[in-house]
Design an enzyme around this catalytic site. Sequence first.
Site, PDB file in Angstrom:
ATOM      1  N   HIS A  97      -2.159   7.937   6.695  1.00  0.00           N
ATOM      2  CA  HIS A  97      -1.098   8.682   6.000  1.00  0.00           C
ATOM      3  C   HIS A  97      -1.657   9.978   5.418  1.00  0.00           C
ATOM      4  CE1 HIS A  97       2.550   6.370   6.102  1.00  0.00           C
ATOM      5  NE2 HIS A  97       2.003   5.276   5.592  1.00  0.00           N
ATOM      6  N   CYS A 100       5.951  -0.193   7.336  1.00  0.00           N
ATOM      7  CA  CYS A 100       5.605   0.943   6.484  1.00  0.00           C
ATOM      8  C   CYS A 100       6.808   1.324   5.630  1.00  0.00           C
ATOM      9  CB  CYS A 100       5.200   2.118   7.373  1.00  0.00           C
ATOM     10  SG  CYS A 100       4.779   3.605   6.475  1.00  0.00           S
ATOM     11  N   LEU A 101       6.565   1.645   4.362  1.00  0.00           N
ATOM     12  CA  LEU A 101       7.675   2.027   3.484  1.00  0.00           C
ATOM     13  C   LEU A 101       8.353   3.303   3.974  1.00  0.00           C
ATOM     14  CD1 LEU A 101       6.256   1.337  -0.100  1.00  0.00           C
ATOM     15  CD2 LEU A 101       7.842  -0.050   1.237  1.00  0.00           C
ATOM     16  N   GLN A 159       3.167   9.938   1.161  1.00  0.00           N
ATOM     17  CA  GLN A 159       4.475   9.294   1.257  1.00  0.00           C
ATOM     18  C   GLN A 159       5.402   9.662   0.103  1.00  0.00           C
ATOM     19  OE1 GLN A 159       2.512   5.274   1.987  1.00  0.00           O
ATOM     20  NE2 GLN A 159       4.439   5.034   3.100  1.00  0.00           N
ATOM     21  N   HIS A 198      -4.525   2.087   7.484  1.00  0.00           N
ATOM     22  CA  HIS A 198      -3.131   2.556   7.536  1.00  0.00           C
ATOM     23  C   HIS A 198      -2.910   3.680   6.510  1.00  0.00           C
ATOM     24  CE1 HIS A 198       1.372   1.559   7.876  1.00  0.00           C
ATOM     25  NE2 HIS A 198       1.306   2.355   6.826  1.00  0.00           N
ATOM     26  N   GLU A 199      -3.429   3.484   5.290  1.00  0.00           N
ATOM     27  CA  GLU A 199      -3.185   4.462   4.220  1.00  0.00           C
ATOM     28  C   GLU A 199      -3.989   5.755   4.433  1.00  0.00           C
ATOM     29  OE1 GLU A 199      -0.699   3.789   2.590  1.00  0.00           O
ATOM     30  OE2 GLU A 199      -0.632   1.626   2.894  1.00  0.00           O
ATOM     31  N   GLY A 225       0.840  -1.191   0.000  1.00  0.00           N
ATOM     32  CA  GLY A 225       0.000   0.000   0.000  1.00  0.00           C
ATOM     33  C   GLY A 225       0.876   1.242   0.000  1.00  0.00           C
TER      34      GLY A 225
END
Length: 179
Positions: A137, A91-92, A51, A133-134, A46
């Site tokens: 962000h 997480c990235l 991000q 989660h997204e 995701g």
Amino acid sequence: MAILEVLHYPDPGLRKKAVSVETVDESCRILAKDMLQTMYENNGIGLASTQVNVQKRLVVIDLSEDKNEAIYLINPEILTSEGTGESQEGCLSVPEYYDTVMRAERITYRYQDLEGKVIESEADGLLSVCIQHEIDHLDGKLFIDYLSPMKRRRLRKKLEKQEKQEKQEKQEKNQAKIL
Ligand code: ZN
């Protein structure tokens, strides 16, 4: 398609709140495809626009093994949530760190697709966690915000040290080239 740079915690860009996409147009679709490519390149499941330092409410997700089931969520919002469960997340934007956070188990949500069509759907399991989660962000929130302040402080120190080390290594490499 282009690979975009993914911001890493504690970059202040990750704290910016994304604004709604007014019209789903070609620039929006290009951004979505670039984000997907960037996500695949980094082996993520995701990615939110925040991000890659773009403050538009756009999320890409692909939970498939073969990276061929892309989901694009424009202006996603959670309508209802039910139950709570533990979720093991990474997480990235917080490289090589994983921890357990609490998430709603089942959600209903609304979003627009790449054509601008409004869709309502429901999710549980990994997809539910991923959407939560997204969307966090997009609101400038990270999964590590749910951890205790002490844990977060320790993590921040570790990541800052890591970044410093990487910078130094890069510098040394550059110097080596000059010589
Ligand atoms: Zn993330």
